[in-house]
Scaffold this motif. Structure first.
Motif, PDB file in Angstrom:
ATOM      1  N   THR A   1       0.977  -1.193   0.000  1.00 13.94           N
ATOM      2  CA  THR A   1      -0.016   0.062   0.069  1.00 13.94           C
ATOM      3  C   THR A   1       0.776   1.258  -0.122  1.00 13.94           C
ATOM      4  OG1 THR A   1      -0.138   0.131   2.289  1.00 13.94           O
ATOM      5  CG2 THR A   1      -1.841  -1.234   1.158  1.00 13.94           C
ATOM      6  N   ARG A   2       0.248   2.315  -0.191  1.00 11.04           N
ATOM      7  CA  ARG A   2       1.080   3.563  -0.251  1.00 11.04           C
ATOM      8  C   ARG A   2       1.673   3.874   0.961  1.00 11.04           C
ATOM      9  NH1 ARG A   2      -0.538   8.451  -2.984  1.00 11.04           N
ATOM     10  NH2 ARG A   2      -2.683   7.435  -3.203  1.00 11.04           N
ATOM     11  N   ASP A   3       0.919   3.629   2.314  1.00 11.02           N
ATOM     12  CA  ASP A   3       1.723   3.836   3.443  1.00 11.02           C
ATOM     13  C   ASP A   3       2.793   3.266   3.846  1.00 11.02           C
ATOM     14  OD1 ASP A   3       0.078   5.977   3.967  1.00 11.02           O
ATOM     15  OD2 ASP A   3      -1.240   5.072   5.190  1.00 11.02           O
ATOM     16  N   GLU A   4       3.071   2.000   3.237  1.00  2.63           N
ATOM     17  CA  GLU A   4       4.078   1.010   3.456  1.00  2.63           C
ATOM     18  C   GLU A   4       5.409   1.362   2.827  1.00  2.63           C
ATOM     19  OE1 GLU A   4       2.946  -3.561   3.539  1.00  2.63           O
ATOM     20  OE2 GLU A   4       1.372  -2.595   2.434  1.00  2.63           O
ATOM     21  N   ILE A   5       5.263   1.815   1.867  1.00  4.81           N
ATOM     22  CA  ILE A   5       6.650   2.443   1.144  1.00  4.81           C
ATOM     23  C   ILE A   5       6.899   3.876   1.043  1.00  4.81           C
ATOM     24  CG2 ILE A   5       5.498   2.983  -1.345  1.00  4.81           C
ATOM     25  CD1 ILE A   5       8.875   0.816  -0.556  1.00  4.81           C
ATOM     26  N   ASN A   6       5.907   4.716   1.219  1.00  6.43           N
ATOM     27  CA  ASN A   6       6.017   6.133   1.300  1.00  6.43           C
ATOM     28  C   ASN A   6       5.188   6.658   2.523  1.00  6.43           C
ATOM     29  OD1 ASN A   6       6.515   8.880   0.806  1.00  6.43           O
ATOM     30  ND2 ASN A   6       5.213   8.942  -0.572  1.00  6.43           N
ATOM     31  N   PRO A   7       5.399   6.458   3.814  1.00  2.00           N
ATOM     32  CA  PRO A   7       4.438   6.792   4.966  1.00  2.00           C
ATOM     33  C   PRO A   7       4.550   8.340   5.312  1.00  2.00           C
ATOM     34  CG  PRO A   7       6.526   5.525   5.547  1.00  2.00           C
ATOM     35  CD  PRO A   7       6.521   5.463   4.132  1.00  2.00           C
ATOM     36  N   LEU A   8       5.338   8.900   5.013  1.00  2.00           N
ATOM     37  CA  LEU A   8       5.347  10.304   4.989  1.00  2.00           C
ATOM     38  C   LEU A   8       4.446  11.023   4.186  1.00  2.00           C
ATOM     39  CD1 LEU A   8       6.879  12.292   7.186  1.00  2.00           C
ATOM     40  CD2 LEU A   8       8.420  12.798   5.330  1.00  2.00           C
ATOM     41  N   GLY A   9       4.379  10.742   2.987  1.00  5.73           N
ATOM     42  CA  GLY A   9       3.429  11.206   2.142  1.00  5.73           C
ATOM     43  C   GLY A   9       3.645  12.727   1.875  1.00  5.73           C
ATOM     44  N   ARG A  10       2.615  13.610   1.637  1.00 10.22           N
ATOM     45  CA  ARG A  10       2.686  14.926   1.216  1.00 10.22           C
ATOM     46  C   ARG A  10       3.074  15.768   2.595  1.00 10.22           C
ATOM     47  NH1 ARG A  10      -1.975  15.763   1.119  1.00 10.22           N
ATOM     48  NH2 ARG A  10      -2.582  15.120  -1.200  1.00 10.22           N
ATOM     49  N   THR A  11       4.299  16.450   2.549  1.00 14.30           N
ATOM     50  CA  THR A  11       4.643  17.419   3.707  1.00 14.30           C
ATOM     51  C   THR A  11       4.597  18.888   3.472  1.00 14.30           C
ATOM     52  OG1 THR A  11       6.903  17.309   2.853  1.00 14.30           O
ATOM     53  CG2 THR A  11       6.317  15.537   4.463  1.00 14.30           C
ATOM     54  N   VAL A  12       4.485  19.657   4.456  1.00 14.93           N
ATOM     55  CA  VAL A  12       4.369  21.293   4.122  1.00 14.93           C
ATOM     56  C   VAL A  12       5.454  21.769   5.283  1.00 14.93           C
ATOM     57  CG1 VAL A  12       2.800  23.287   4.495  1.00 14.93           C
ATOM     58  CG2 VAL A  12       1.823  21.086   3.744  1.00 14.93           C
ATOM     59  N   LEU A  13       6.107  22.729   4.494  1.00 16.99           N
ATOM     60  CA  LEU A  13       7.073  23.467   5.218  1.00 16.99           C
ATOM     61  C   LEU A  13       6.799  24.814   5.265  1.00 16.99           C
ATOM     62  CD1 LEU A  13       9.844  23.874   6.583  1.00 16.99           C
ATOM     63  CD2 LEU A  13      10.908  23.959   4.483  1.00 16.99           C
ATOM     64  N   ILE A  14       6.534  25.623   6.436  1.00 13.70           N
ATOM     65  CA  ILE A  14       6.384  27.125   6.612  1.00 13.70           C
ATOM     66  C   ILE A  14       7.551  27.714   7.283  1.00 13.70           C
ATOM     67  CG2 ILE A  14       4.863  28.794   7.510  1.00 13.70           C
ATOM     68  CD1 ILE A  14       2.512  26.847   7.355  1.00 13.70           C
ATOM     69  N   THR A  15       8.223  28.736   6.666  1.00 11.23           N
ATOM     70  CA  THR A  15       9.318  29.399   7.172  1.00 11.23           C
ATOM     71  C   THR A  15       8.924  30.879   7.293  1.00 11.23           C
ATOM     72  OG1 THR A  15      10.718  27.777   6.063  1.00 11.23           O
ATOM     73  CG2 THR A  15      11.645  29.904   6.836  1.00 11.23           C
ATOM     74  N   ILE A  16       9.573  31.573   8.379  1.00  8.33           N
ATOM     75  CA  ILE A  16       9.349  32.928   8.574  1.00  8.33           C
ATOM     76  C   ILE A  16      10.923  33.350   8.966  1.00  8.33           C
ATOM     77  CG2 ILE A  16       8.489  34.658   9.949  1.00  8.33           C
ATOM     78  CD1 ILE A  16       6.183  33.088  10.643  1.00  8.33           C
ATOM     79  N   GLN A  17      11.190  34.235   7.964  1.00 11.74           N
ATOM     80  CA  GLN A  17      12.494  34.878   8.029  1.00 11.74           C
ATOM     81  C   GLN A  17      12.690  36.290   8.202  1.00 11.74           C
ATOM     82  OE1 GLN A  17      14.815  32.399   8.635  1.00 11.74           O
ATOM     83  NE2 GLN A  17      16.622  33.648   8.756  1.00 11.74           N
TER      84      GLN A  17
END
Length: 872
Positions: free
Chosen positions: A853-869
């Motif tokens: 299944t999807r989660d077995e090989i790519n458990p992280l999946g979609r990720t979001v990164l928000i950065t404030i500088q």
């Protein structure tokens, strides 16, 4: 007579006298101007020494070609920060700002399709001087840049790099100062994972002097199997343990009579410190304390990291010295499941209240999971000195690095040792109680230490002047020593195994740059034609010498067409990192083609001191065609061919497929049931390999370019022209074959063996300006096939979409620049794997079916990164 500028070339002036007398006056004026420069050393040092060229000379190094009419005299001096080789294309301040990159390192990553579509990192110059080992510049914000210049291909040999490597010149602003503070948060949209980063930094540039200091700390939470739809591990998992009859039969007739029903299972009562009676199990008859095994196993370990970087560059007379110091510490910790053990408790044991033998299922120590930990500490310092000495452009670089790693990998319980204690009727051993010592665990503990010292010197100068240009000479020499010690201890047996290595290496390389033809000269029938010849020799402790010979050519028959090629033959040994890097053990999730299941073996990486010490004969052939139909080079079409051949070489461990396992049976460990337990994935020695590929790239940029600011303050809402960029790269693998050793079949990675995509396409589209911007990246790979003994697998790489965007509010909204918190604030958003794609493996039998299944090989999946500088 008045000098009349014909066109703006920064520091170049074109004058056209109208008579012979005027020419004489002009020459006197020019000589007077030159003498004036010589009499002003402060100015000469900052802008460079001028020179006078004969009519129709070319200003190489200015990034553009301009031809003067007959009778004109050109006075030229190199602009501040320019390299000795002309630019092929440049990215100005507004184009750099439109990328919205966090630092220069990220900026170079985003410009990679325009620099080198193959992904090979470029050689870096800083203000026209080689950066050497100094990487502190990569942490500077992009706002510190005046421009980024991609030099013409011939620059690689000029600066002592591989002929196929591109050279990028980072031109910094004369003055820049900034305090920075920022943070980021990242998370998986499917939940179960969260990370944070904080950083503070100080950057300052004042002419040729610059310094920086940066501290960054981060934490990533673990991702457990229970957060995803992943099948539980095989077996029965219990928080306290239980007893059952042999093969699931009745435990004890007396217990069943007291309970009023057949009792086949009974939980271990809490707090048993003395041998129990049969009545103690009556309250737990036909009960267990099952737990979710996935809650005790991580798909991604937690991690902590701390890094400190310091850098300073300072002019010393005609030289410039750069010193940098970097220290990093990282830790990660994961869980490998709840350890359960099956023991036989005979009726004769003093701790057994039963009339017959029973099975005892128990955890190691309650809910204590198996541990997996890795700690890594690295410290490195480098010194680079650059300048002119005795007519030579000199670059000296020194680097020293030291690393230390500690890893622990627990794999299970020593059941045989516990069974021996039970069979020996040891009253001191309570078979029901949690085990408080680790001597009954199986696993390994590794400690590694390594150090590396390198010195490199590069000398350049023009040997003589030819009608077609200058004959250039380049010499590079390097020497280094690497030491490493690694000790792996079996936790259960307490037997350490230590390996040590101590390697010294040295090398020298000389190249000549011969201009055969030049369009601006009377020998310009062939256009621009430049030949480069390279000769080198290297040695290492415990091995024979190594030689290198190469020849490259760059031909530009027209200004819009460039053809280049190179051939390089060498004999090399394994690199220091391949032999001496610290050993690291982790748990790696891969698809096991043999059992057609997801496996989680212990994966060992790092240096391999047992690599073949013999020299490897290597041959690399590169050919490239580049078309730039427009003079501003905003549109580029390139085709690159590369072929590599090696004999007795070293390669990274390939993806584990049936044919690879057959070639390295000693590196693969499976249990009695065939499950994949461990893989030694350190570098390997090979007998022969050959590969070839073809890269095609189309890249263009659109948008006006604002002229350089004359020094007057600009309103924050004065817009730069909107910039558009598009790049598409098609990678076609023509051949990829490896022979591990004689007697084994050749591994053809393109024909039913390895699951490697023959074709990959990378597309990048971006638009923006200083106030806002966005970038979309798309990656596609062609399907491939892997064949096992009794099955064929169709491997389909994911179609990946990555999206990024940024906004500078103070440049977007009127009046916001007056708010101290908003001024110079940047907010960035990055979404990785936008549509949650994953690599599929489909079994091609009577009915095509997916094997995980999807989660077995790519458990992280979609990720979001928000950065404030925030710049202060």
């Amino acid at each position: 007579m008045k000098l009349r500028p014909i066109m703006d070339l920064g520091d170049a002036f074109f004058v056209k006298p109208s008579s012979s007398a005027a020419i004489s006056k002009c020459l006197v004026s020019v000589m007077t101007l030159q003498l004036g420069w010589f009499g002003a050393p402060a100015v000469a040092q900052s802008v460079g020494k001028p020179s006078i060229f004969t009519p129709r000379a070319s200003a190489e190094g200015l990034g553009r070609r301009n031809e003067a009419a007959d009778g004109e005299i050109i006075v030229i001096r190199k602009r501040r920060g320019d390299a000795d080789v002309a630019s092929e294309t440049e990215f100005n301040e507004s184009e750099v700002a439109s990328e919205g990159a966090y630092d220069i390192q990220e900026l170079l990553n985003r410009l990679q399709p325009f620099i080198d579509p193959t992904g090979t990192p470029p050689l870096l110059l800083i203000n026209g001087r080689p950066a050497g080992f100094d990487r502190s510049i990569l942490a500077y914000p992009p706002e510190a840049l005046e421009k980024v210049a991609l030099l013409k291909p011939e620059a690689s040999v000029r600066y002592g790099a591989n002929p196929a490597q591109r050279v990028v010149n980072l031109v910094l602003k004369p003055k820049f100062a900034s305090y920075e503070a920022g943070g980021s948060v990242n998370f998986a949209t499917a939940g179960g994972q969260l990370g944070q980063d904080l950083n503070v930094a100080r950057f300052a540039i004042n002419g040729d002097m610059r310094w920086s200091a940066k501290v960054k700390a981060g934490h990533q939470s673990e991702l457990r199997k229970s957060s995803r739809n992943v099948p539980a591990a095989f077996g029965m998992f219990d928080s306290g343990g239980f007893v059952t009859g042999i093969n699931g039969s009745e435990i004890d007739p007396t217990l069943s009579q007291a309970a009023g029903e057949i009792v086949s299972v009974a939980a271990v009562p809490d707090y048993l410190v003395t041998p129990p009676s049969l009545e103690a199990f009556l309250a737990t008859a036909n009960r267990r304390n099952p737990v979710d095994a996935n809650a005790f196993e991580t798909l991604q370990p937690s991690s902590q990291n701390l890094s400190v970087g310091l850098g300073v560059s300072y002019p010393i007379g005609s030289f410039s010295a750069s010193l940098s110091l970097d220290a990093n510490r990282s830790k990660n910790a994961g869980s490998s499941g709840l350890p359960m053990v099956l023991l036989t408790l005979p009726s004769t044991n003093p701790w057994s209240p039963f009339d017959t033998a029973v099975f005892l299922y128990r955890p190691f120590a309650g809910l204590r999971a198996l541990q997996s930990r890795n700690d890594l500490e690295t410290v490195s310092t480098s010194l680079t000195i650059d300048g002119r000495a005795l007519g030579f452009q000199t670059n000296l670089a020194l680097i020293y690095s030291r690393s230390s790693s500690r890893s622990l990998q627990e794999t299970g319980i020593a059941a045989e040792k516990l069974q021996d204690l039970i069979d020996g009727n040891d009253l001191a051993f309570n078979p029901y109680a949690p085990i408080t010592t680790g001597k009954y665990l199986k696993g390994s503990r590794t400690r590694s230490n390594s150090s590396n010292m390198n010195m490199r010197v590069n000398l350049q100068r023009s040997l003589l002047s030819l009608p077609t240009g200058s004959l250039g000479w380049n010499f590079s020499a390097a020497m280094g020593q690497a030491k490493s010690t690694s000790t792996t201890t079996d936790i259960f047996l307490d037997i350490p195994t230590t390996t040590r290595s101590d390697n010294a290496q040295w090398s020298g390389q000389m190249s000549l740059n011969l201009p055969i033809s030049r369009r601006e000269s009377k020998f310009g029938l062939l256009g621009d034609l430049l030949l480069d010849a390279t000769f080198g020799y290297a040695g290492a402790s415990g091995s024979a010498g190594q030689d290198t010979m190469g020849l490259s050519a760059t031909w530009r028959p027209l200004s819009q067409i460039q053809i280049s090629g190179s051939i390089n033959r060498s004999s090399v040994r394994a690199t220091v990192s391949q032999t001496s890097n610290p050993t690291v053990t982790t748990v790696n999730r891969i698809f096991d083609f043999k059992r057609q299941e997801i496996a989680e073996p212990i994966w060992t990486t790092g240096g391999n001191s047992e690599l073949d010490p013999r020299r490897s004969r290597q041959e690399n052939v590169n050919m490239a065609l580049q078309l730039t139909p427009f003079s501003n080079q905003d549109f580029t079409l390139g085709v690159n061919y590369h072929r590599s051949k090696a004999t007795d070489g070293v390669a990274g461990f390939p993806e584990l497929t049936p044919v690879v396992e057959a070639a390295f049976p000693e590196r693969i460990n499976r249990d009695s049931e065939g499950r994949l337990v461990a893989v030694d994935a350190r570098p390997i020695s090979i007998k022969h390999s050959v590969s070839s590929d073809l890269d095609s790239t189309l890249a263009f940029r659109l948008g006006g370019r604002r002229q350089r600011n004359s020094g007057h303050a600009l309103s924050s809402l004065i817009r730069d022209p909107l910039q558009f960029s598009f790049a598409v790269t098609h990678h076609y693998l023509l051949r990829d074959e490896t022979l591990i050793r004689r007697g084994l079949p050749v591994i053809d990675r393109l024909n039913d063996n390895s699951g490697v995509s023959r074709q990959t396409v990378d597309l990048q589209f971006g638009f923006g300006e200083r106030a806002f911007g966005s970038n979309l990246g798309i990656t596609w790979g062609s399907p491939s096939t892997v064949r096992a003994e009794d099955a064929a697998f169709r491997v389909k790489p994911p179609l990946l979409f990555n999206l990024s965007a940024f906004i500078n509010p103070d440049r977007l909204f009127e009046g916001w620049s007056d708010i101290s918190f908003i001024r110079k604030l940047k907010i960035s958003l990055n979404v990785t794997n936008l549509f949650n794609g994953y690599r599929r493996v489909i079994v091609e039998d009577t009915v095509a079916r997916s094997v995980y299944t999807r989660d077995e090989i790519n458990p992280l999946g979609r990720t979001v990164l928000i950065t404030i500088q925030k710049q202060l």
